[in-house]
Design a protein around this motif. Structure first.
Motif, PDB file in Angstrom:
ATOM      1  N   GLY A 236       0.811  -1.372   0.055  1.00  0.00           N
ATOM      2  CA  GLY A 236      -0.119   0.014   0.070  1.00  0.00           C
ATOM      3  C   GLY A 236       0.982   1.387   0.039  1.00  0.00           C
ATOM      4  N   VAL A 237       0.458   2.288   0.214  1.00  0.00           N
ATOM      5  CA  VAL A 237       1.067   3.606   0.307  1.00  0.00           C
ATOM      6  C   VAL A 237       1.079   4.156   1.831  1.00  0.00           C
ATOM      7  CG1 VAL A 237       0.500   4.439  -1.929  1.00  0.00           C
ATOM      8  CG2 VAL A 237      -1.197   4.898  -0.085  1.00  0.00           C
ATOM      9  N   LYS A 238       2.008   4.999   1.994  1.00  0.00           N
ATOM     10  CA  LYS A 238       1.994   5.566   3.269  1.00  0.00           C
ATOM     11  C   LYS A 238       1.683   7.235   3.328  1.00  0.00           C
ATOM     12  CE  LYS A 238       5.265   3.040   6.067  1.00  0.00           C
ATOM     13  NZ  LYS A 238       6.489   2.705   6.367  1.00  0.00           N
ATOM     14  N   VAL A 239       0.612   7.621   3.872  1.00  0.00           N
ATOM     15  CA  VAL A 239       0.430   8.946   3.598  1.00  0.00           C
ATOM     16  C   VAL A 239       0.900   9.811   4.953  1.00  0.00           C
ATOM     17  CG1 VAL A 239      -1.510   8.370   2.424  1.00  0.00           C
ATOM     18  CG2 VAL A 239      -1.987   8.328   4.986  1.00  0.00           C
ATOM     19  N   ASP A 240       0.880  11.106   4.875  1.00  0.00           N
ATOM     20  CA  ASP A 240       1.502  11.717   5.714  1.00  0.00           C
ATOM     21  C   ASP A 240       0.525  12.814   6.823  1.00  0.00           C
ATOM     22  OD1 ASP A 240       1.061  13.448   3.874  1.00  0.00           O
ATOM     23  OD2 ASP A 240       2.893  14.114   3.591  1.00  0.00           O
ATOM     24  N   SER A 241      -0.916  12.742   6.228  1.00  0.00           N
ATOM     25  CA  SER A 241      -1.636  13.179   7.169  1.00  0.00           C
ATOM     26  C   SER A 241      -3.022  12.710   7.134  1.00  0.00           C
ATOM     27  CB  SER A 241      -1.710  14.761   6.439  1.00  0.00           C
ATOM     28  OG  SER A 241      -2.756  14.632   5.140  1.00  0.00           O
ATOM     29  N   VAL A 242      -3.953  13.058   8.048  1.00  0.00           N
ATOM     30  CA  VAL A 242      -5.332  12.400   8.065  1.00  0.00           C
ATOM     31  C   VAL A 242      -6.135  12.715   6.943  1.00  0.00           C
ATOM     32  CG1 VAL A 242      -7.329  12.662   9.289  1.00  0.00           C
ATOM     33  CG2 VAL A 242      -5.306  12.391  10.579  1.00  0.00           C
TER      34      VAL A 242
ATOM     35  N   LYS B 317       2.932   4.802  15.011  1.00  0.00           N
ATOM     36  CA  LYS B 317       3.823   5.784  15.216  1.00  0.00           C
ATOM     37  C   LYS B 317       5.229   5.137  14.537  1.00  0.00           C
ATOM     38  CE  LYS B 317       5.019   5.234  20.016  1.00  0.00           C
ATOM     39  NZ  LYS B 317       4.894   5.782  21.608  1.00  0.00           N
ATOM     40  N   ASP B 318       5.318   3.750  14.824  1.00  0.00           N
ATOM     41  CA  ASP B 318       6.678   3.084  14.274  1.00  0.00           C
ATOM     42  C   ASP B 318       6.383   2.754  12.625  1.00  0.00           C
ATOM     43  OD1 ASP B 318       8.580   1.257  13.632  1.00  0.00           O
ATOM     44  OD2 ASP B 318       8.020  -0.296  14.919  1.00  0.00           O
ATOM     45  N   GLY B 319       7.079   3.487  11.995  1.00  0.00           N
ATOM     46  CA  GLY B 319       7.174   3.375  10.622  1.00  0.00           C
ATOM     47  C   GLY B 319       7.485   2.016   9.983  1.00  0.00           C
ATOM     48  N   ASP B 320       8.143   1.164  10.877  1.00  0.00           N
ATOM     49  CA  ASP B 320       8.653  -0.044  10.465  1.00  0.00           C
ATOM     50  C   ASP B 320       7.627  -1.404  10.730  1.00  0.00           C
ATOM     51  OD1 ASP B 320      10.859   0.851   9.291  1.00  0.00           O
ATOM     52  OD2 ASP B 320      12.076   1.089  10.989  1.00  0.00           O
ATOM     53  N   ALA B 321       6.608  -0.985  11.597  1.00  0.00           N
ATOM     54  CA  ALA B 321       5.686  -2.025  12.132  1.00  0.00           C
ATOM     55  C   ALA B 321       5.313  -2.734  10.932  1.00  0.00           C
ATOM     56  CB  ALA B 321       4.608  -1.227  12.822  1.00  0.00           C
ATOM     57  N   PRO B 322       5.171  -4.082  11.184  1.00  0.00           N
ATOM     58  CA  PRO B 322       4.839  -5.124  10.053  1.00  0.00           C
ATOM     59  C   PRO B 322       3.420  -4.808   9.664  1.00  0.00           C
ATOM     60  CG  PRO B 322       5.321  -6.452  12.134  1.00  0.00           C
ATOM     61  CD  PRO B 322       5.599  -4.770  12.353  1.00  0.00           C
ATOM     62  N   ILE B 323       2.593  -4.255  10.156  1.00  0.00           N
ATOM     63  CA  ILE B 323       1.056  -3.933   9.811  1.00  0.00           C
ATOM     64  C   ILE B 323       1.237  -3.153   8.550  1.00  0.00           C
ATOM     65  CG2 ILE B 323       0.888  -1.383  11.173  1.00  0.00           C
ATOM     66  CD1 ILE B 323      -2.014  -4.150  10.673  1.00  0.00           C
ATOM     67  N   PHE B 324       2.244  -2.343   8.329  1.00  0.00           N
ATOM     68  CA  PHE B 324       2.421  -1.259   7.201  1.00  0.00           C
ATOM     69  C   PHE B 324       2.589  -2.235   5.819  1.00  0.00           C
ATOM     70  CE2 PHE B 324       3.303   2.115  10.367  1.00  0.00           C
ATOM     71  CZ  PHE B 324       2.128   2.922   9.961  1.00  0.00           C
ATOM     72  N   GLN B 325       3.003  -3.339   6.059  1.00  0.00           N
ATOM     73  CA  GLN B 325       3.380  -4.310   4.746  1.00  0.00           C
ATOM     74  C   GLN B 325       2.164  -4.732   4.411  1.00  0.00           C
ATOM     75  OE1 GLN B 325       5.925  -7.467   6.333  1.00  0.00           O
ATOM     76  NE2 GLN B 325       7.461  -5.851   6.883  1.00  0.00           N
ATOM     77  N   VAL B 326       0.948  -4.952   5.003  1.00  0.00           N
ATOM     78  CA  VAL B 326      -0.290  -5.518   4.576  1.00  0.00           C
ATOM     79  C   VAL B 326      -1.405  -4.064   4.254  1.00  0.00           C
ATOM     80  CG1 VAL B 326       0.003  -7.585   5.595  1.00  0.00           C
ATOM     81  CG2 VAL B 326      -1.279  -5.869   6.716  1.00  0.00           C
ATOM     82  N   ALA B 327      -0.960  -3.067   4.946  1.00  0.00           N
ATOM     83  CA  ALA B 327      -1.905  -1.857   4.986  1.00  0.00           C
ATOM     84  C   ALA B 327      -2.057  -1.332   3.552  1.00  0.00           C
ATOM     85  CB  ALA B 327      -1.811  -0.837   6.170  1.00  0.00           C
ATOM     86  N   ASP B 328      -3.221  -0.961   3.150  1.00  0.00           N
ATOM     87  CA  ASP B 328      -3.220  -0.111   1.878  1.00  0.00           C
ATOM     88  C   ASP B 328      -3.137   1.443   2.039  1.00  0.00           C
ATOM     89  OD1 ASP B 328      -4.514  -2.390   0.274  1.00  0.00           O
ATOM     90  OD2 ASP B 328      -5.842  -2.501   1.795  1.00  0.00           O
ATOM     91  N   VAL B 329      -3.464   1.651   3.220  1.00  0.00           N
ATOM     92  CA  VAL B 329      -3.207   3.311   3.565  1.00  0.00           C
ATOM     93  C   VAL B 329      -2.479   3.083   4.987  1.00  0.00           C
ATOM     94  CG1 VAL B 329      -4.106   5.400   3.659  1.00  0.00           C
ATOM     95  CG2 VAL B 329      -5.434   3.835   2.451  1.00  0.00           C
TER      96      VAL B 329
END
Lengths: 255, 349
Positions: A236-242, B317-329
């Motif tokens: 997915g993408v990372k966003v920077d704001s709500v 708050k942890d940008g490296d958390a594994p949840i981000f590997q599956v999260a679309d946003v």
């Protein structure tokens, strides 16, 4: 009443912290050179049996049981180091036809009869096949009451009261012994085996048996067609704001 | 595929194991035509549990006729309600207060009697606390190896189910005469509840003794959607730090979205949320349109319960958390700021 004879079946599974990998031939999950340990729910079962004894419920003995390869003896030693009095190992090597929950339940029925157990405490599921069947099947074969997903167990005289976790909350049921209980996460906090207890466990008796000793020749009913990796999720993408999170979610049709 | 050897082996097994029963070996080529499903429905206080209708959907995928089953006190009204569900041919109801709480000690023999009576080839129920408790016991009484938590049906004897917390997908072929199966609700969406017209008949009641006594229950009361069937789920983890913060931040967000509330094991173990809200391998499986989680790192046991969600959004708050590997946003930030801001902005829309 004479003391309880508790049977605690335990299973050796791939350690819960290991991410399992499907083998290249897509026939199974890779188990060679992978860390194994006792199924976490089975640790809760052993712990509960020990705590019953510590709570002064008369317990005559706690027998740990496992069916599996020779290496399963490691987890039986662990169970004895935690406090089980002795153990039984039924050798089922990896090359042998593997037992399914129904086969295990049939085997356990024989063990219960042989050991004259009056309480069997199992984990609610093993974290490898996630079937969640063995305890219920055993209770059915024995015609005993069952209490699954227990989060609290109380025994007074011959009556067992169990708080069970169900969808949306808890439910309490009561039955007389003998009984089958399966454990849920909230039941207790399993102890670590101390070094002296690990040493002592080496001297506790472990009986080695085979399926033939129990007159069982259960063939698998389910044939594995294939084992595959689940479809990976797209990155997915990372966003920077709500705000950008909301607009992205709208774009994806989730809002 | 139905070799002679297997036929005779099966015949032998059957005669050995069930001497008390008349031995009727169906002709295998006729099996597909004779396929008939018994779907066990859940009810509570005379109300049908709609989530249990996923068994009907699974039955529809199998083909063949579908009979629904319901038992308890005052279940005629449940049968009437279920009769309108599309796809059901017949509904068997057993009116007896002894079955009201779904205790498997008498419910399993009840089912077995009705299964024998109807000669069903497939017995299905939802993989809920009720189904998990009951169906393996039924399977053992039928000498059948149950199949748990299926997510797909490939043919009348071949089924797909996740193993190892969803880290592998197993396809199995059953050689049992009667297939006893629990189905994952999120994989089989409920059928239409209008337009059907099933026949309603009373079932057999063996009146088996029940050695277990139902004492009490304590169910969390909630006006929010049911977690396992909600379209949206907001879920909180250890990052919420306390029950007070969980209760302060999560319900308003859930209300702003019309979502159900879930939690990670860490949050449940720390007492932030009730056990019944746990999402994961050992809790509930959810597959909503939107799974929005805050303060959850994404351990494999948690992912097992939610990674089939259509869209996953995560705040951590942890940008490296594994949840981000599956999260679309994914939003990297402090949930104590971001969650209230998100709640406000959603509310004002």
């Amino acid at each position: 009443m004479s003391g309880l004879r508790i049977l605690v079946p335990v299973k050796r599974v791939i350690d819960y912290a290991v991410k399992p990998r499907v083998n290249r031939a897509q026939t199974a999950v890779e188990t060679a050179n992978v860390k194994h340990s006792m199924n976490p729910f089975d640790e809760l079962s052993i712990e509960e049996a020990i705590r019953l004894r510590e709570r002064k419920v008369p317990v005559q003995e706690i027998v740990a049981f496992s069916a599996g390869p020779t290496k399963s003896q490691d987890i039986l030693r662990t169970a004895m180091a935690m406090g089980a009095d002795r153990s039984i190992h039924v050798v089922v090597e990896d090359k042998d036809p593997q037992l399914e929950p129904l086969g295990v339940a049939k085997l356990l029925k024989k063990v219960v009869e042989e050991q004259k157990s009056d309480l069997v405490i199992l984990g609610k599921q093993s974290i490898d096949d996630d079937a969640s069947q063995t305890g219920q099947m055993l209770a059915g074969l024995l015609g005993w009451p069952q209490a699954t997903q227990a989060s609290k167990v109380e025994i007074a005289d011959k009556t067992v009261t169990v708080v069970k976790e169900v969808d949306g909350g808890v439910e309490t049921v009561k039955a007389d012994l003998p009984m089958v209980i399966t454990t849920d996460l909230r039941l207790n906090e399993p102890r670590y085996a101390s070094l002296p207890n690990i040493m002592k466990a080496k001297k506790k008796p472990m009986e080695k048996k085979t399926l033939k000793d129990y007159g069982l020749d259960e063939q698998p009913r389910l044939k594995t067609v294939k084992v595959t990796e689940p479809p990976p999720r797209k990155g997915g993408v990372k966003v920077d704001s709500v705000d950008s999170m909301i607009s992205k979610l709208k774009e994806l049709g989730a809002l | 595929m139905f070799s002679v050897a297997r036929k005779s082996a099966l015949r032998q097994a059957r005669t050995q194991l069930r001497l008390s029963q008349p031995v009727t070996v169906p002709h295998y080529s006729a099996l597909a035509r004779l396929l008939s499903t018994l779907a066990v429905l859940e009810q509570r206080d005379g109300k049908l549990n709609p989530a249990s209708l996923s068994a009907i959907t699974a039955g529809t995928k199998l083909g063949g006729s579908i009979t629904a089953f319901v038992a308890g006190s005052g279940v005629k009204s449940v049968a009437d309600e279920a009769a309108k569900v599309k796809g059901i041919e017949k509904i068997i109801y057993v009116e007896n207060g002894a079955y009201e709480k779904g205790l498997p000690e008498n419910y399993a023999p009840l089912l077995v009697e009705n299964i024998k009576e109807g000669g069903y080839t497939h017995i299905l129920a939802g993989h809920s606390a009720f189904g998990k408790n009951l169906l393996p016991r039924v399977a053992a009484l039928l000498d059948s190896q149950a199949i748990s938590d299926i997510t797909a049906i490939e043919s009348e004897d071949t089924f797909v189910r996740p193993i190892y917390a969803g880290n592998a997908i197993l396809t199995v072929q059953s050689t049992d005469q009667q297939k006893v199966i629990t189905v994952r609700g999120t994989a089989f969406p409920a059928p239409e509840t209008e337009g059907g017209s099933a026949a309603i008949v009373a079932g057999v009641d063996p009146k088996a003794e029940c050695p277990t006594q139902w004492v009490s229950e304590d169910l969390a009361k909630s006006d929010r959607p049911d977690l396992s069937s909600a379209e949206k789920v907001v879920s909180g983890g250890r990052g919420l730090k306390s029950k007070e913060e969980f209760d302060r931040l999560m319900p308003p967000l859930a209300d702003a979205l019309g979502a159900a509330i879930g939690a990670s094991r860490a949050a449940v173990d720390s007492g932030f949320a009730d056990n019944s809200l746990q999402v994961g391998q050992t809790g509930k499986n959810v597959a909503p349109k939107l799974y929005l989680c805050a303060g959850i790192s994404g351990a494999i046991q948690h992912l097992a319960g939610m990674k089939d969600s259509k869209v996953i959004a995560a705040i951590n708050k942890d940008g490296d958390a594994p949840i981000f590997q599956v999260a679309d946003v994914g939003l990297v930030g402090d949930l104590f700021e971001k969650v209230p801001e998100l709640t406000e902005k959603l509310k004002s829309q």
